[in-house]
Design an enzyme around this catalytic site. Structure first.
Site, PDB file in Angstrom:
ATOM      1  N   THR A   9       0.827  -1.212   0.000  1.00  0.00           N
ATOM      2  CA  THR A   9       0.000   0.000   0.000  1.00  0.00           C
ATOM      3  C   THR A   9       0.864   1.265   0.000  1.00  0.00           C
ATOM      4  O   THR A   9       0.383   2.332  -0.370  1.00  0.00           O
ATOM      5  CB  THR A   9      -0.915   0.033   1.248  1.00  0.00           C
ATOM      6  OG1 THR A   9      -0.130  -0.377   2.372  1.00  0.00           O
ATOM      7  CG2 THR A   9      -2.100  -0.888   1.103  1.00  0.00           C
ATOM      8  N   GLY A  28      17.840 -11.092   3.325  1.00  0.00           N
ATOM      9  CA  GLY A  28      16.991 -11.845   2.392  1.00  0.00           C
ATOM     10  C   GLY A  28      15.731 -12.398   3.036  1.00  0.00           C
ATOM     11  O   GLY A  28      15.032 -13.207   2.436  1.00  0.00           O
ATOM     12  N   ALA A  29      15.415 -11.949   4.239  1.00  0.00           N
ATOM     13  CA  ALA A  29      14.255 -12.479   4.952  1.00  0.00           C
ATOM     14  C   ALA A  29      13.068 -11.525   4.892  1.00  0.00           C
ATOM     15  O   ALA A  29      12.015 -11.785   5.462  1.00  0.00           O
ATOM     16  CB  ALA A  29      14.621 -12.755   6.409  1.00  0.00           C
ATOM     17  N   GLY A  30      13.258 -10.382   4.218  1.00  0.00           N
ATOM     18  CA  GLY A  30      12.169  -9.402   4.136  1.00  0.00           C
ATOM     19  C   GLY A  30      12.063  -8.539   5.380  1.00  0.00           C
ATOM     20  O   GLY A  30      11.003  -7.996   5.673  1.00  0.00           O
ATOM     21  N   SER A  39      18.562  -3.847   4.240  1.00  0.00           N
ATOM     22  CA  SER A  39      19.219  -2.829   3.412  1.00  0.00           C
ATOM     23  C   SER A  39      18.748  -1.428   3.809  1.00  0.00           C
ATOM     24  O   SER A  39      19.563  -0.499   3.895  1.00  0.00           O
ATOM     25  CB  SER A  39      18.984  -3.092   1.927  1.00  0.00           C
ATOM     26  OG  SER A  39      17.611  -3.177   1.658  1.00  0.00           O
ATOM     27  N   ASP A  85       9.842   0.995   4.652  1.00  0.00           N
ATOM     28  CA  ASP A  85      10.957   0.347   5.363  1.00  0.00           C
ATOM     29  C   ASP A  85      11.862   1.385   6.026  1.00  0.00           C
ATOM     30  O   ASP A  85      12.230   1.254   7.201  1.00  0.00           O
ATOM     31  CB  ASP A  85      11.776  -0.504   4.394  1.00  0.00           C
ATOM     32  CG  ASP A  85      10.927  -1.517   3.643  1.00  0.00           C
ATOM     33  OD1 ASP A  85       9.802  -1.773   4.081  1.00  0.00           O
ATOM     34  OD2 ASP A  85      11.404  -2.033   2.612  1.00  0.00           O
ATOM     35  N   TYR A 132       7.329  -7.228  -8.319  1.00  0.00           N
ATOM     36  CA  TYR A 132       7.100  -6.010  -7.530  1.00  0.00           C
ATOM     37  C   TYR A 132       6.855  -4.837  -8.465  1.00  0.00           C
ATOM     38  O   TYR A 132       5.866  -4.104  -8.342  1.00  0.00           O
ATOM     39  CB  TYR A 132       8.305  -5.747  -6.628  1.00  0.00           C
ATOM     40  CG  TYR A 132       8.120  -4.614  -5.649  1.00  0.00           C
ATOM     41  CD1 TYR A 132       7.578  -4.846  -4.393  1.00  0.00           C
ATOM     42  CD2 TYR A 132       8.477  -3.309  -5.977  1.00  0.00           C
ATOM     43  CE1 TYR A 132       7.406  -3.802  -3.487  1.00  0.00           C
ATOM     44  CE2 TYR A 132       8.311  -2.267  -5.087  1.00  0.00           C
ATOM     45  CZ  TYR A 132       7.784  -2.525  -3.837  1.00  0.00           C
ATOM     46  OH  TYR A 132       7.612  -1.491  -2.951  1.00  0.00           O
TER      47      TYR A 132
HETATM   48  C1  GLA Z   1       9.012  -4.039   0.218  1.00  0.00           C
HETATM   49  C2  GLA Z   1       9.216  -2.555  -0.102  1.00  0.00           C
HETATM   50  C3  GLA Z   1       8.239  -1.692   0.697  1.00  0.00           C
HETATM   51  C4  GLA Z   1       6.806  -2.172   0.540  1.00  0.00           C
HETATM   52  C5  GLA Z   1       6.727  -3.691   0.764  1.00  0.00           C
HETATM   53  C6  GLA Z   1       5.361  -4.232   0.459  1.00  0.00           C
HETATM   54  O1  GLA Z   1       9.364  -4.289   1.548  1.00  0.00           O
HETATM   55  O2  GLA Z   1      10.537  -2.168   0.194  1.00  0.00           O
HETATM   56  O3  GLA Z   1       8.363  -0.335   0.304  1.00  0.00           O
HETATM   57  O4  GLA Z   1       6.299  -1.827  -0.716  1.00  0.00           O
HETATM   58  O5  GLA Z   1       7.667  -4.396  -0.026  1.00  0.00           O
HETATM   59  O6  GLA Z   1       4.439  -3.742   1.367  1.00  0.00           O
END
Ligand code: GLA
Length: 397
Positions: A36, A121-123, A127, A171, A221
């Site tokens: 979003t 790499g785990a989300g 970074s 992030d 993405y």
């Molecule tokens: C990644 C991107 C964020 C966001 C999420 C999905 O983490 O870096 O900016 O778009 O995906 O919510």
């Protein structure tokens, strides 16, 4: 002070023969509001108690010397001639330097060492944490007078322009503005935000790392971004004031998008309903109704799986498994998708049992080891108090 920070300081001192300034910046979780941020919508992230750490000092010349403890690697170049390093980890910092130079700031040579305990790499936005820590550190040593929000935007631009990932702002925002035991409700349209306490006793936040990152991740993405824009364009032909999905409702989607493109319709429908869900979920949190909040996490996963189509078999498996268990209040995939972690709200006294079961089942099903992180909500970017620590005495190697 964590042992890794002591090692960082010692390494910096041994290499550069001076005491560094040290900055820490955390990774993030996101409770609700996925995909979003780049649609001018709402997100509900929080900083975690795992961080990237940057030790740095000015040099008297224009050379840049970087050390990564975790990659056991070094990189050097000159600030007068910035180029991609070819190894990614320095690029997050080179990108920040380039953005600050573009903004007209005067910088010079640097000695830098980095380390961290955010799984990569785990989300978990390792970074973004590095970019934010570095930008904060440069602000301190060069007296740039940056506001926190400028640090966020500079870090995001570094990721967009230098690293080449077209991420939204969530992030970096969460890393810089995080507060212990608080989630943030951020409005990505005007960047207004509020903190909401997240201290529910008896509930733990667990991340289950699938250990996979499917190659679709970055192309999908960018494709989702384009599909959302396509939806906005279709609606704008009838409602000229609409500039993002934030100004869109379900009726507009039914009238102007569905007849033209079903896929675009589904993408947009997910985003529009996720924004509504997040507002409702904020009320759940304020009323301490964690059951209702958790149900919304499951609903978000459903939308990401079937409408936005950014989940994968491993993530679905983990969510489907916990959904059957009443001791799990909510769960969903987290971050960009196609791998990384699920986020789970679990009754604390059930954590050991559920973790043991799911680890075994996941191994049987996929052949992969499930990594489990029990995280706490931590503080945003800050200076580490180096002087009050006797590094030499306590350092462990
Ligand atoms: C990644 C991107 C964020 C966001 C999420 C999905 O983490 O870096 O900016 O778009 O995906 O919510």
């Amino acid at each position: 002070m964590k042992d890794i920070v002591k090692v960082l300081i010692r390494t910096f001192e041994d290499t550069f023969a001076e005491t560094p300034l040290v900055v820490q910046s955390p990774g993030r979780i996101n409770l609700l509001g996925e995909h979003t941020d780049y649609n001018n919508g709402y997100v509900m992230p929080a900083a975690i108690d795992l961080c990237n750490y940057v030790a740095l000092q000015k040099r008297n010349d224009t050379e840049l010397h970087f050390i990564s403890i975790d990659y056991n690697d070094t990189y050097s170049c000159s600030i007068d001639n910035l180029e991609k390093s070819g190894k990614l980890w320095p690029d997050y910092m080179l990108g920040v330097i380039e953005e600050l130079l573009k903004q007209g700031h005067q910088l010079g040579g640097l000695n830098v060492a980095v380390t961290g305990d955010i799984p990569t790499g785990a989300g978990l936005s390792s970074s973004a944490a590095l970019e934010c820590a570095f930008a904060f550190g440069l602000d301190q040593i060069f007296n740039l007078g940056l506001e926190r929000l400028s640090i966020v935007k500079t870090a995001q631009s570094a990721e967009n322009n230098y690293v080449g990932v077209k991420c939204g702002i969530m992030d970096q925002f969460a890393s810089v503005f995080g507060h212990e035991d608080q989630v943030m409700r951020l409005d990505c349209r005007d960047l207004s935000f509020e903190y909401i306490p997240f201290t529910s006793s008896g509930i733990s936040i667990l991340l289950f790392n699938t250990g996979v990152k499917h190659s679709l991740a970055s192309s999908a993405y960018n494709q989702r971004r384009e599909e959302c824009q396509a939806g906005v364009d279709l609606i704008r032909a009838h409602h000229p004031k609409v500039t993002s999905l934030r100004e869109v409702n379900e009726q507009m989607l039914t009238d102007y998008v569905l007849p033209v493109d079903k896929t675009v319709y589904q993408r947009c429908l997910y985003v529009v309903s996720e924004n509504t869900r997040l507002i409702e979920a904020g009320k759940d949190l304020q009323e301490h109704n964690m059951k209702a909040f958790g149900q919304k996490m499951f609903a978000t996963h459903d939308g990401l799986q079937h409408l936005y189509e950014v989940s994968c078999a491993e993530l679905d498996y983990l969510v489907d498994f916990v959904k059957e268990d009443s001791r799990v209040l909510g769960a969903r995939m987290m971050g960009g998708g196609f791998g990384g972690c699920t986020i789970n709200l679990i009754a604390t006294d059930a954590v050991a049992d559920i973790t043991a079961k799911i680890t075994e089942l996941y191994k049987d099903k996929t052949g992969l080891d499930l990594e489990v992180y029990q995280i706490k909500i931590g503080e945003g970017t800050s200076l580490v108090d180096v002087k009050n620590e006797n590094i030499n005495q306590h350092a462990t190697y």
